[in-house]
Design a protein around this motif. Structure first.
Motif, PDB file in Angstrom:
ATOM      1  N   ALA A   1     -11.040   2.168  -8.079  1.00  0.00           N
ATOM      2  CA  ALA A   1     -12.332   1.933  -7.437  1.00  0.00           C
ATOM      3  C   ALA A   1     -13.213   1.217  -8.447  1.00  0.00           C
ATOM      4  O   ALA A   1     -13.051   1.378  -9.661  1.00  0.00           O
ATOM      5  CB  ALA A   1     -12.986   3.240  -6.976  1.00  0.00           C
TER       6      ALA A   1
ATOM      7  N   ALA B   1      -6.425   9.333  -1.359  1.00  0.00           N
ATOM      8  CA  ALA B   1      -7.812   8.886  -1.540  1.00  0.00           C
ATOM      9  C   ALA B   1      -8.777  10.066  -1.557  1.00  0.00           C
ATOM     10  O   ALA B   1      -9.806  10.037  -2.250  1.00  0.00           O
ATOM     11  CB  ALA B   1      -8.196   7.897  -0.438  1.00  0.00           C
ATOM     12  N   GLN B   2      -8.472  11.120  -0.789  1.00  0.00           N
ATOM     13  CA  GLN B   2      -9.313  12.317  -0.817  1.00  0.00           C
ATOM     14  C   GLN B   2      -9.206  13.031  -2.159  1.00  0.00           C
ATOM     15  O   GLN B   2     -10.210  13.509  -2.705  1.00  0.00           O
ATOM     16  CB  GLN B   2      -8.912  13.256   0.320  1.00  0.00           C
ATOM     17  CG  GLN B   2      -9.216  12.707   1.706  1.00  0.00           C
ATOM     18  CD  GLN B   2      -8.597  13.548   2.814  1.00  0.00           C
ATOM     19  OE1 GLN B   2      -7.524  14.147   2.647  1.00  0.00           O
ATOM     20  NE2 GLN B   2      -9.259  13.602   3.958  1.00  0.00           N
TER      21      GLN B   2
ATOM     22  N   ALA C   1     -11.279  11.072  -4.671  1.00  0.00           N
ATOM     23  CA  ALA C   1     -12.709  11.351  -4.565  1.00  0.00           C
ATOM     24  C   ALA C   1     -13.054  12.705  -5.190  1.00  0.00           C
ATOM     25  O   ALA C   1     -14.082  12.853  -5.865  1.00  0.00           O
ATOM     26  CB  ALA C   1     -13.139  11.313  -3.101  1.00  0.00           C
TER      27      ALA C   1
ATOM     28  N   ALA D   1     -16.954   7.954  -1.905  1.00  0.00           N
ATOM     29  CA  ALA D   1     -16.254   8.147  -0.636  1.00  0.00           C
ATOM     30  C   ALA D   1     -14.781   7.784  -0.807  1.00  0.00           C
ATOM     31  O   ALA D   1     -14.444   6.844  -1.541  1.00  0.00           O
ATOM     32  CB  ALA D   1     -16.879   7.290   0.457  1.00  0.00           C
ATOM     33  N   PRO D   2     -13.879   8.507  -0.141  1.00  0.00           N
ATOM     34  CA  PRO D   2     -12.448   8.167  -0.225  1.00  0.00           C
ATOM     35  C   PRO D   2     -12.158   6.711   0.112  1.00  0.00           C
ATOM     36  O   PRO D   2     -11.222   6.114  -0.435  1.00  0.00           O
ATOM     37  CB  PRO D   2     -11.798   9.123   0.775  1.00  0.00           C
ATOM     38  CG  PRO D   2     -12.719  10.307   0.811  1.00  0.00           C
ATOM     39  CD  PRO D   2     -14.098   9.724   0.661  1.00  0.00           C
ATOM     40  N   GLU D   3     -12.976   6.128   1.000  1.00  0.00           N
ATOM     41  CA  GLU D   3     -12.748   4.745   1.414  1.00  0.00           C
ATOM     42  C   GLU D   3     -12.968   3.755   0.271  1.00  0.00           C
ATOM     43  O   GLU D   3     -12.555   2.593   0.363  1.00  0.00           O
ATOM     44  CB  GLU D   3     -13.678   4.387   2.575  1.00  0.00           C
ATOM     45  CG  GLU D   3     -13.404   5.150   3.862  1.00  0.00           C
ATOM     46  CD  GLU D   3     -13.908   6.605   3.828  1.00  0.00           C
ATOM     47  OE1 GLU D   3     -14.776   6.901   2.962  1.00  0.00           O
ATOM     48  OE2 GLU D   3     -13.440   7.412   4.640  1.00  0.00           O
ATOM     49  N   ARG D   4     -13.592   4.207  -0.814  1.00  0.00           N
ATOM     50  CA  ARG D   4     -13.828   3.320  -1.967  1.00  0.00           C
ATOM     51  C   ARG D   4     -12.545   3.069  -2.768  1.00  0.00           C
ATOM     52  O   ARG D   4     -12.482   2.136  -3.567  1.00  0.00           O
ATOM     53  CB  ARG D   4     -14.873   3.957  -2.898  1.00  0.00           C
ATOM     54  CG  ARG D   4     -16.279   4.099  -2.327  1.00  0.00           C
ATOM     55  CD  ARG D   4     -17.122   2.889  -2.590  1.00  0.00           C
ATOM     56  NE  ARG D   4     -17.295   2.573  -3.994  1.00  0.00           N
ATOM     57  CZ  ARG D   4     -18.248   3.076  -4.785  1.00  0.00           C
ATOM     58  NH1 ARG D   4     -19.121   3.962  -4.293  1.00  0.00           N
ATOM     59  NH2 ARG D   4     -18.355   2.695  -6.054  1.00  0.00           N
TER      60      ARG D   4
ATOM     61  N   SER E   1      -8.489   2.304  -3.498  1.00  0.00           N
ATOM     62  CA  SER E   1      -7.295   1.626  -3.000  1.00  0.00           C
ATOM     63  C   SER E   1      -6.136   1.931  -3.929  1.00  0.00           C
ATOM     64  O   SER E   1      -6.322   2.211  -5.119  1.00  0.00           O
ATOM     65  CB  SER E   1      -7.527   0.117  -2.902  1.00  0.00           C
ATOM     66  OG  SER E   1      -7.860  -0.424  -4.167  1.00  0.00           O
TER      67      SER E   1
ATOM     68  N   GLU F   1       0.845  -1.187   0.000  1.00  0.00           N
ATOM     69  CA  GLU F   1       0.000   0.000   0.000  1.00  0.00           C
ATOM     70  C   GLU F   1       0.885   1.243   0.000  1.00  0.00           C
ATOM     71  O   GLU F   1       2.076   1.181   0.299  1.00  0.00           O
ATOM     72  CB  GLU F   1      -0.913  -0.009   1.230  1.00  0.00           C
ATOM     73  CG  GLU F   1      -1.984  -1.088   1.179  1.00  0.00           C
ATOM     74  CD  GLU F   1      -2.907  -0.943  -0.013  1.00  0.00           C
ATOM     75  OE1 GLU F   1      -3.324   0.194  -0.313  1.00  0.00           O
ATOM     76  OE2 GLU F   1      -3.209  -1.957  -0.658  1.00  0.00           O
TER      77      GLU F   1
END
Length: 248
Positions: free
Chosen positions: A136, A85-86, A89, A101-104, A106, A13
């Protein structure tokens, strides 16, 4: 992030560290100041590989603007204070109209690029970028809602990642390398799941060989000073004008 020693494959990562209490600011650079900054600094970017959940196809846009007025990632500059990630988005919202969402997202890989031209004058001064590539997966409903930014994109296409990743594909080597990393990550996941599930050694060995076969070639494109991308043929992909409906 650490990079593996196997053909440039990024297996880790890409972490984002915040030290202390960072406060975002609203500083705006006028055009002449931004041009001078481009002459002296390496610009951080976040580029996106957006995938269709049903077909597995990759969304690419044919850009109108420098430094790559051809088929390319969705994405652009990362702003100070943003995690990758932000930024991903934000670019998804600005360039496709989707709220993700940023969490989507990787991480896929990270690469460095030098360009002979740029959009800002003097265009011939070029620009230098270091980009984090994120991915994503989009639902069928989200695909139908995409509205590309017509100021930056002339066309969009949905294409199998394997076609982009081929060594003889007409796409930019940075895009080919990123897609090969994406495919390799899928095989790494399959390998990890097999090991965790107690798969037989023969199956694990097969998956490991498949992983190595998916790895990008070391430093591909690093010295390609005169790379020119020919437009991919319509038979290899579904090319749509900006007014065409998205595939469902």
């Amino acid at each position: 992030a650490t990079m593996s020693d196997v053909d440039g494959l990024c297996l880790a990562e890409i972490p984002h560290f915040v030290t202390g209490e960072y406060r975002k600011n609203s500083t705006f650079l006028a055009d002449d100041e931004y041009s001078r900054a481009l002459d002296t600094f390496v610009k951080a970017c976040v580029d996106l590989l957006l995938l269709h959940a049903r077909t597995g196809e990759l969304l690419l846009g044919k850009r109108k603007v420098e430094p790559q007025p051809d088929w390319w990632f969705i994405g652009g500059r990362q702003k100070a204070g943003e995690a990758p990630a932000q930024a991903a988005a934000r670019h998804a919202r600005r360039e496709t109209g989707l709220e993700l969402a940023p969490e989507r997202f990787s991480a896929v890989c990270c690469h460095s690029m030098l360009w002979a031209r740029r959009q800002q004058p003097p265009m011939e001064n070029g620009t230098a970028d270091i980009a984090v590539v994120m991915t994503a997966t989009l639902t069928q409903e989200e695909i139908a809602q995409i509205r590309m930014d017509e100021r930056e994109y002339a066309e969009v296409t949905y294409i199998a990642p394997e076609l982009v990743a081929r060594a003889d594909s007409p796409y930019h080597p940075a895009l080919r390398s990123a897609v090969r990393n994406l495919l390799a990550r899928r095989r790494l996941t399959a390998l990890e799941e097999a090991v965790a599930g107690g798969a037989a050694d023969a199956e694990v060995a097969t998956l490991a060989r498949q992983l190595l076969g998916a790895a990008p070639r070391a430093r591909e494109g690093a010295a390609e000073d005169d790379h020119a991308c020919a437009s991919p043929t319509p038979t290899a992909q579904r090319i749509m004008t900006m007014s065409s409906p998205a595939p469902v």
